[in-house]
Design a protein around this motif. Structure first.
Motif, PDB file in Angstrom:
ATOM      1  N   LYS A   1       0.849  -1.159   0.133  1.00 22.71           N
ATOM      2  CA  LYS A   1       0.242  -0.314   0.074  1.00 22.71           C
ATOM      3  C   LYS A   1       0.820   1.433   0.225  1.00 22.71           C
ATOM      4  O   LYS A   1       0.133   1.916  -1.028  1.00 22.71           O
ATOM      5  CB  LYS A   1      -1.534   0.078   1.349  1.00 22.71           C
ATOM      6  CG  LYS A   1      -0.361   0.236   2.298  1.00 22.71           C
ATOM      7  CD  LYS A   1      -1.054   0.210   3.474  1.00 22.71           C
ATOM      8  CE  LYS A   1      -0.291   0.272   5.092  1.00 22.71           C
ATOM      9  NZ  LYS A   1      -1.403  -0.159   6.724  1.00 22.71           N
TER      10      LYS A   1
ATOM     11  N   GLU B   1       7.044   3.636   2.238  1.00 20.51           N
ATOM     12  CA  GLU B   1       7.204   3.543   3.037  1.00 20.51           C
ATOM     13  C   GLU B   1       8.888   1.621   3.027  1.00 20.51           C
ATOM     14  O   GLU B   1       8.651   1.301   1.986  1.00 20.51           O
ATOM     15  CB  GLU B   1       6.596   2.706   3.446  1.00 20.51           C
ATOM     16  CG  GLU B   1       6.093   3.791   4.820  1.00 20.51           C
ATOM     17  CD  GLU B   1       5.433   3.285   5.551  1.00 20.51           C
ATOM     18  OE1 GLU B   1       5.542   2.235   6.237  1.00 20.51           O
ATOM     19  OE2 GLU B   1       4.212   3.852   6.498  1.00 20.51           O
TER      20      GLU B   1
ATOM     21  N   TRP C   1       9.275   0.241   5.467  1.00 13.45           N
ATOM     22  CA  TRP C   1       8.910  -1.227   5.639  1.00 13.45           C
ATOM     23  C   TRP C   1       8.505  -2.234   4.778  1.00 13.45           C
ATOM     24  O   TRP C   1       9.006  -3.001   4.167  1.00 13.45           O
ATOM     25  CB  TRP C   1       7.859  -0.984   6.101  1.00 13.45           C
ATOM     26  CG  TRP C   1       7.152  -2.583   6.878  1.00 13.45           C
ATOM     27  CD1 TRP C   1       5.695  -2.642   5.509  1.00 13.45           C
ATOM     28  CD2 TRP C   1       7.104  -3.434   7.302  1.00 13.45           C
ATOM     29  NE1 TRP C   1       5.307  -3.756   6.338  1.00 13.45           N
ATOM     30  CE2 TRP C   1       6.323  -4.638   7.541  1.00 13.45           C
ATOM     31  CE3 TRP C   1       7.745  -3.239   8.901  1.00 13.45           C
ATOM     32  CZ2 TRP C   1       6.165  -5.385   8.250  1.00 13.45           C
ATOM     33  CZ3 TRP C   1       7.872  -4.983   9.401  1.00 13.45           C
ATOM     34  CH2 TRP C   1       6.744  -5.603   9.006  1.00 13.45           C
TER      35      TRP C   1
ATOM     36  N   ASP D   1      -1.718  -6.209   6.616  1.00 14.23           N
ATOM     37  CA  ASP D   1      -2.839  -6.163   7.861  1.00 14.23           C
ATOM     38  C   ASP D   1      -3.794  -7.536   6.919  1.00 14.23           C
ATOM     39  O   ASP D   1      -4.101  -7.423   5.688  1.00 14.23           O
ATOM     40  CB  ASP D   1      -3.673  -5.085   6.946  1.00 14.23           C
ATOM     41  CG  ASP D   1      -2.975  -3.587   7.100  1.00 14.23           C
ATOM     42  OD1 ASP D   1      -2.022  -3.681   8.493  1.00 14.23           O
ATOM     43  OD2 ASP D   1      -2.495  -2.486   6.798  1.00 14.23           O
TER      44      ASP D   1
ATOM     45  N   ARG E   1      -3.239   1.318  16.556  1.00 17.62           N
ATOM     46  CA  ARG E   1      -1.905   1.457  17.524  1.00 17.62           C
ATOM     47  C   ARG E   1      -2.044   2.695  18.511  1.00 17.62           C
ATOM     48  O   ARG E   1      -1.666   1.423  19.517  1.00 17.62           O
ATOM     49  CB  ARG E   1      -0.754   1.621  16.822  1.00 17.62           C
ATOM     50  CG  ARG E   1      -0.109   0.666  15.632  1.00 17.62           C
ATOM     51  CD  ARG E   1       0.590   0.456  14.613  1.00 17.62           C
ATOM     52  NE  ARG E   1       0.788  -0.229  13.399  1.00 17.62           N
ATOM     53  CZ  ARG E   1       1.621  -0.394  13.042  1.00 17.62           C
ATOM     54  NH1 ARG E   1       2.423   1.015  12.341  1.00 17.62           N
ATOM     55  NH2 ARG E   1       1.494  -1.732  11.302  1.00 17.62           N
TER      56      ARG E   1
HETATM   57  O1  ARA Z   1       1.105   0.491   7.613  1.00 18.05           O
HETATM   58  C1  ARA Z   1       2.070  -0.055   8.216  1.00 18.05           C
HETATM   59  C2  ARA Z   1       3.357  -0.034   8.143  1.00 18.05           C
HETATM   60  O2  ARA Z   1       3.595   1.390   8.278  1.00 18.05           O
HETATM   61  C3  ARA Z   1       3.896  -0.983   8.602  1.00 18.05           C
HETATM   62  O3  ARA Z   1       4.904  -0.449   9.915  1.00 18.05           O
HETATM   63  C4  ARA Z   1       3.882  -2.359   8.950  1.00 18.05           C
HETATM   64  O4  ARA Z   1       2.118  -2.474   8.826  1.00 18.05           O
HETATM   65  C5  ARA Z   1       1.747  -2.190   7.815  1.00 18.05           C
HETATM   66  O5  ARA Z   1       0.494  -1.890   8.585  1.00 18.05           O
END
Ligand code: ARA
Ligand code: ATP
Ligand code: ATP
Ligand code: MG
Ligand code: MG
Lengths: 316, 508, 304, 316
Positions: free
Chosen positions: C10, C14, C16, C90, C151
């Motif tokens: 998504k 980022e 991550w 998610d 969170r």
């Molecule tokens: O949106 C977040 C992302 O920023 C990362 O932290 C992993 O988990 C997701 O849900």
């Protein structure tokens, strides 16, 4: 009575309305008018304020720059990465300014010399430059090695943090350039009627290139300060900055159709944006309602200004 | 019987009383002249008549009926059509679409394209205007655009037609077409309000006349017969002007400007000419003869295909108007709206835009000097304005033209002055002032090129006339040989093509 | 045939997700399949990304959806394109908000992560011997993102349970999810409560908490009086730990992109190539990393 | 040779360049020219395509609408929430269209009647409407209760999904409106010369209100289709849509200065945006490089068009 009317309806009417609003907010919002909050408020508008200085010229000359946010991020990255690589902060700062100016210059050349639509061009460079920032950093924030870099943002002069001073100096400087130099008048003339200006001997192409290059340079300054404030170069920084800056300018009476601009207006525009945010947080307004309130404030501000100037009987 | 009546009309703008208690009436089937200095309030009166601007006080009666319209549309339904001083066409639409704008022939909102074009075509043919109805207006010359505007008035059966300086961008040929149209309309019983600064036209066309001065009624002549030019001029300007041209012989010097084989995309035949120090060279021709095009090539405003320009023997590079200005040549362009005025900026700034570089060290302005310069030209050219800070867009048309002239007359170190239609829309009093300035500049050694579609003007002030026709030089006549008929004959293409309006790409 | 799987995320910018992609690529290299990486910031982009994968002949894909409610649409799209589907990070839910249990998922619970943050803060408050009544908490919020709400609410629930007064928790809404926005919002909160001496901060991710820490510095609150705990553990957090002097950024809950990227890709490959269906639900957890031990924590999680 | 030149440099030149590019892409990008991919591609541009139809009118009449993304999200939410609440899908759809049209109408009234700058006004409504969508849903997506709602997007007619049909129908419809109706010509006239249009008796204020209302209505359609495709109402949907749509229009030759627009150009602009995205994903170009490539494509497209038209000897 009459002189009050004159003040309200004069050139500086927006400033007066703003001052009135400011007084009201100060009286009714607790914690608003404290030195700390004022400094915090000013710091929060440093990026917008600095970039708005040159955006004003850009809009005044009937141009448009969407790439500012990307340039701020990119040059912030450049400042950090080059500082880290060379171990010298001045070299890093120079690199950032150079990067900003070069991107701006390229914008200017493409727009003015190749006569490509400014919206499309800067939309393109906005993406290209953002992409480059992401590629250069692999999408990650880059930390600053030398803590002296933070001092740029943390240092103070007469209790006021350096970034605020820099913003104020730029306000004064560009206010002077707009009103008291050939450069400023030519920018306004180009916006008023580009063809007539060209025939009157204004080098329209060069002027536009300069304005974009200057815009890039100033974004470089904003990028450096931002990197110093958040103690890292972040490729995702300052997204959406372009709309905030353009709004602040338009709010301050700069015409998108070119030919009309005033530094005082732009400052007020910038402050309105900052105060709106600040006051909503002070009043603890819920996040979703903040959207609505922010929108309403924008509307009311232009509406008031409009009432004022139509009462003054000017023509659109 | 009075058909159109103005009663106690007043209209003010901030700092200006444009109209103050103006009352007069016009008979049915009459052509009524409206005269007055620049800024006297003529256009304002017409804007009030057209429903565009509301008067502060007063009323308008048509056929005895008081009109209360709040918009242009209302006025149109009351049978009033106005051709404004500034061209009001949409450049991106076609001629036919422009003529029908505001009242398209449509069924359920869908335009009948055929009717649209065909009605316009036949109408244009009928009135003798040769313009392609499906051409975009942006591709027409100013003159042709003006004819399209005029066609607007004729297309519709109006009871009251007002024409605000319709001939200012027409040459005599096209003006003739207009005059015959006016005769036709008059025969149909319409009232025509006719604004012009040209006395010849007024005497030729009008049955009655009103003169405005400073927004007030200065004179009303129910019969024009019996009045004299001198009388009207003094009613307008409040003083006598004996000889508006005022030409005197001047000694001519060395060759100053030499143009050799100039040609460009829209001026295919190379053109050469030269002008001496102190000489005023007039360019005459019909609309589309190529004079403006020549001037733009000379100045570097458009790219040249070929040709050289020398000033005092030194070549002028064609890359930009800036190069021309640096070499000592300036051009006062023909189309003040698109090429002259800088909207949104003050009179002061519009005047100083070019000349300020002479007194702005390191690019920093000298506001005192700029103000003084503005005041000087506002006074010399009689610009009617409450302040030099006034936005130029708020000036009357003629006053805007004066400001643009001021811009170029205030330049320093000019060797060659090229003026395209210098007195378009300018009142008689200011005209003679402008001519005097030109003579003065010429006497100082300047070479001056004047392009004009007004034959009396070209003949009145030039030392020599170049006649252009269809993009070529058709004649080059020295002052002693000036003769109206032979100049006109040279300007005419040939019998068949007479009156043809050429299409040209302007696209600004 | 060659195995080709999609990996849709998504927020491609980022770190991550960059890491997830990187580890997925690592798995692909080891097993010899192809990963097509597509960023899709909203529901519409996800739809076209799935179409695109179908068109280029992929057999399955892994997705971290911009919104969990996109569930039914994603499932339908995947079926229409005959693609196997797994989710990461998610979990998809149906219209009524129940998880779509048929779709294999590997992820972390947003609430759990938040709770870990809250716990870390509570522990440190106690360790520093602060009186909870004198401590202010900055909730750097970005409420339009449901994960973000979960969170911070997770963190708050632990704080409250430990006796942290609810009225000392102040909202600092971010206008955007970057550090500058958090910095500006937090500055206002700090200035509004100029009398509060000790501060804790938590938020959606490291960037948000960093903003609050920067704000505390700019108004002159000493680092020792601030406890900020972030989520993520990528560069922005590590940079903080690398600074010569400790800052108010106390720690971060690192979640491992390695398992999420590497394992999901591997599972999908096994599913396509060998018909081995992955576990319906694998939950991973976050580990708290501090200035002193972050290198070790990262190593344990398989990242460095 | 000469006729080739004529085709390339004519009014439809952009279309020709685009067709050429399309052929090249088809030849060199695997999986591009398959029925599946074409349908996927078209579906991916449904929102942009639909909204571009009316944005074209907005820009043609010298206006500007930044609120489209928010309206799409808001009316999508409305469709879902009202359908869920009433149990009737038609009522939900009607509500969505109404919501869209009302927001558009309000935009129009504020801009045209109160003469407030369009950029500021729509920037304000953009935030207000987004805020309302977030408030209404508490920031969370709302699922659709009745699966029949999905059918809007899933159903097909002659193998082509309904949303694509709707987009095509709107293309034809608005192409007709632009070129063959009083409404279209008046919109162009207002943009080309507002003063002249007013003096010719065109009701400029009403026209502008109508255009904005129409824009809102069409955003409502786009919102419904989007909600159906993503099977939920999402308050965060379609952020940034405004820039994509405006870019597509400008790319297609619509002038920001008003007065110039062509449906064929807009369609090409929309497709260029869609194809760029599609091809980059087919070629598995890395996310960060996608930014750069997207920017370059934009630039090249306008540059080519510019070369073409300046070769044709047009000015400005
Ligand atoms: O949106 C977040 C992302 O920023 C990362 O932290 C992993 O988990 C997701 O849900
Ligand atoms: N919108 C406006 N704002 C301020 N002043 C105006 C405005 N419009 C007209 N005026 C002023 O009103 C006066 C009358 O102008 P008007 O245009 O009627 O003159 P005119 O007689 O038509 O002159 P010209 O011969 O130059 O066309 C002028 O002084 C002009 O500057
Ligand atoms: N796009 C075009 N293509 C071909 N010929 C053109 C084009 N535009 C203009 N021309 C021609 O070039 C010449 C330029 O006319 P120009 O405007 O210079 O004439 P002018 O004598 O100044 O008349 P005016 O009073 O209309 O200004 C005309 O002969 C015209 O027909
Ligand atoms: Mg006039
Ligand atoms: Mg001419």
């Amino acid at each position: 009575m009459n002189s009050l009317k004159k003040i309200l309806l004069g050139e500086q009417g927006l400033v007066v309305i703003f001052a009135a609003a400011f007084v009201i907010v100060s009286l009714f919002v607790p914690n608003f008018l404290t030195e700390r909050n004022m400094l915090g408020l000013l710091q929060s508008v440093v990026t917008i304020g600095i970039v708005a200085c040159t955006m004003m010229f850009c809009l005044a000359s009937r141009d448009f720059d969407l790439s500012v946010g990307s340039i701020v991020a990119f040059s912030g990255m450049a400042a950090v990465m080059v500082s880290n690589a060379t171990g010298s902060i001045p070299v890093g700062l120079l690199a950032a300014l150079l990067c900003g100016a070069i991107v701006g210059f390229v914008n200017g050349i493409v727009i003015a010399r190749f006569r490509i639509n400014a919206l499309i061009t800067t939309l393109a460079t906005m993406q290209i430059v953002r992409g480059l920032a992401l590629i250069a950093s692999d999408g990650r924030a880059v930390g600053i090695n030398d803590p002296a870099f933070y001092q740029l943002a943390l240092s103070r002069f007469v209790t006021v943090p350096t970034p605020i001073w820099i913003m104020l100096i730029l306000f004064v400087f560009f206010g002077f350039v707009l009103n008291r130099t050939v450069f400023g008048k030519n920018a306004l003339a180009i916006g008023g009627n580009p063809e007539a200006s060209r025939l009157a001997g204004v080098n329209v192409v060069n002027m536009r290139v300069w304005i974009f290059a200057l815009q890039g340079l100033v974004c470089g300054i904003a990028g450096i300060l931002l990197a110093s404030r958040i103690t890292s170069g972040q490729p995702n920084a300052a997204t959406g900055l372009e709309l905030s800056v353009i709004s602040a300018c338009v709010l301050g009476g700069v015409s998108l159709a070119g030919g009309r601009a005033a530094m005082s207006g732009v400052i007020v525009g910038v402050l309105i944006m900052g105060i709106a945010e600040n006051v909503m947080n002070l009043l603890n307004i819920q996040a979703f309602y903040q959207y609505v309130v922010r929108g309403l404030i924008l509307l009311i501000a232009v509406l008031l200004d409009n009432l004022r100037s139509s009462a003054a009987g000017r023509r659109g | 019987m009075a058909f159109l009546e103005f009663k106690h009309i007043s209209k003010g703008y901030p700092g200006v009383q444009a109209l103050a208690d103006v009352s007069f009436s016009v008979e049915k089937g009459a052509v009524h002249g409206l005269m007055g200095e620049n800024g006297a309030g003529k256009s304002t009166l017409i804007r009030v008549l057209s429903g565009d601007q509301a008067a502060d006080a007063g009323s308008i009666l048509i056929d005895g009926e008081e009109q209360r319209y709040g918009s242009v549309r209302d006025a149109f339904h009351a049978g009033v059509i106005v051709i404004h001083q500034e061209l009001q066409l949409v450049p991106e639409l076609t001629v036919a679409e422009n003529l029908w704008l505001g009242r398209f022939p449509a069924k359920g909102g869908v335009i009948n394209g055929k009717t649209l074009i065909e009605t316009v075509r036949s109408k244009l043919e009928e009135i003798g205007i040769d313009v392609d109805p499906s051409a975009k207006v942006s591709s027409l010359s100013i003159g042709a655009r003006q004819m399209v505007e005029i066609a607007k008035a004729v297309m519709l059966d109006a009871r009251v037609i007002a024409l605000d300086e319709p001939t200012s961008s027409l040459s005599s040929r096209e003006s003739e077409i207009l005059f015959s149209l006016i005769e036709k309309l008059k025969a149909k019983g319409a009232v025509i309000l006719y604004v012009s600064h040209r006395l010849d036209e007024i005497f030729r066309l009008c049955d009655s006349l009103t003169v405005l001065r400073d927004g007030k009624l200065a004179a009303h002549h129910p019969e024009i017969a019996g009045t004299t030019r001198e009388q009207i001029i003094s009613e307008m300007v409040g003083r006598e002007i004996s000889d508006i041209w005022g030409w005197r012989a001047r000694p001519l010097g060395e060759m100053r400007l030499e143009a050799k084989d100039l040609s460009g995309p829209r001026l295919r035949n190379p053109i050469s000419f030269s002008v001496r120090r102190g000489e005023i060279l007039g360019f005459f021709g019909l609309i589309g003869a190529g004079r403006s095009e020549m001037a733009r090539l000379l100045y570097g405003a458009d790219a040249r295909d070929q040709g050289q320009v020398r000033i005092d023997g030194a070549a002028v590079l064609p890359d930009d108007p800036k190069a021309a200005i640096d070499a000592g040549m300036v051009l006062c362009p023909e189309d003040r709206k698109s090429d002259g005025i800088v909207q949104g900026r003050s009179i002061e700034e519009n005047i100083a835009i070019s000349s300020r570089r002479h007194f702005s060290p390191f690019g920093i302005l000298n506001p005192k000097k700029e103000a003084a310069l503005a005041d000087e030209f506002i006074a010399r050219l009689r610009v009617r304005t409450p302040s030099r800070k006034q936005d130029i867009i708020n000036l009357s048309g003629g006053n805007q033209q004066k400001v643009i002239l001021g811009r170029w007359l205030s330049e320093q170190g000019v060797k060659v002055l090229v003026i395209d239609e210098p007195t378009r829309g300018i009142d008689v009093g200011a005209k003679s002032e402008i001519y005097d300035i030109l003579y003065e500049l010429a006497a100082g050694g300047m070479a001056i090129v004047v392009i004009s579609s007004e034959l009396p003007e070209v003949m009145g002030i030039s030392d020599r006339i170049v006649v252009m026709c269809q993009g070529r030089v058709a004649a080059d006549v020295a002052r002693p040989n000036f003769d109206e008929r032979s100049i006109l004959t040279a300007a005419l293409p040939d019998k068949n093509a007479a009156g043809t309006i050429q299409h040209q790409e302007h696209g600004r | 045939a060659d195995v080709k799987i999609g990996f849709i995320v998504k927020q491609p910018e980022e770190p991550w997700f960059q890491d997830e992609w990187k580890f997925a690529d690592q798995a692909a290299k080891e097993k010899g399949f192809t990963v097509v990486k597509i960023g899709a910031e909203d529901g519409e982009k996800v739809q076209s990304a799935i179409d695109n994968l179908g068109a280029q002949g992929a057999q399955g894909f892994i997705v971290c959806t911009p919104d969990v409610k996109l569930g039914p649409g994603i499932v339908a799209k995947a079926e229409a394109n005959q693609l196997k589907l797994m989710t990461v990070d998610d979990r998809l839910v149906s219209a009524d908000g129940k998880p779509l249990e048929d779709v294999p998922h590997m992820g972390i619970s947003a609430t759990k992560i938040g709770e870990t943050v809250g716990q870390a803060i509570v522990d440190e408050i106690k360790k520093r011997g602060w009186d909870m009544k004198t401590v202010g908490a900055i909730r750097v919020s970005y409420d339009q993102l449901p994960t973000a709400v979960d969170r911070v609410e997770g963190a708050i629930s632990v704080l409250k349970a430990a006796g942290f007064p609810a009225e000392n928790i102040y909202d600092a809404p971010q206008a955007k999810t970057d550090t500058e926005a958090a910095l500006n919002a937090a500055t206002t909160v700090l200035n509004k409560h100029a009398d509060v001496k000790y501060w804790v901060a938590f938020g959606l991710n490291d960037e948000a908490v960093l903003g609050a820490v920067r704000a505390s510095e700019s108004v002159g609150i000493p680092a020792a009086n601030v406890i900020g705990v972030g989520i993520g553990g990528a560069e922005s957090a590590i940079n903080e730990f690398k600074k010569p002097a400790a800052t108010g950024f106390f720690g971060t809950v690192i979640i491992s992109p390695k398992r999420h990227g590497y394992e999901t890709a591997l599972n999908m490959y096994d599913w396509i190539a060998n018909g081995k269906e992955p576990e319906k639900l694998t939950l991973t957890s976050g580990s708290l990393a501090l200035r002193g031990d972050y290198e070790k924590v990262r190593k344990d999680l398989g990242i460095e």
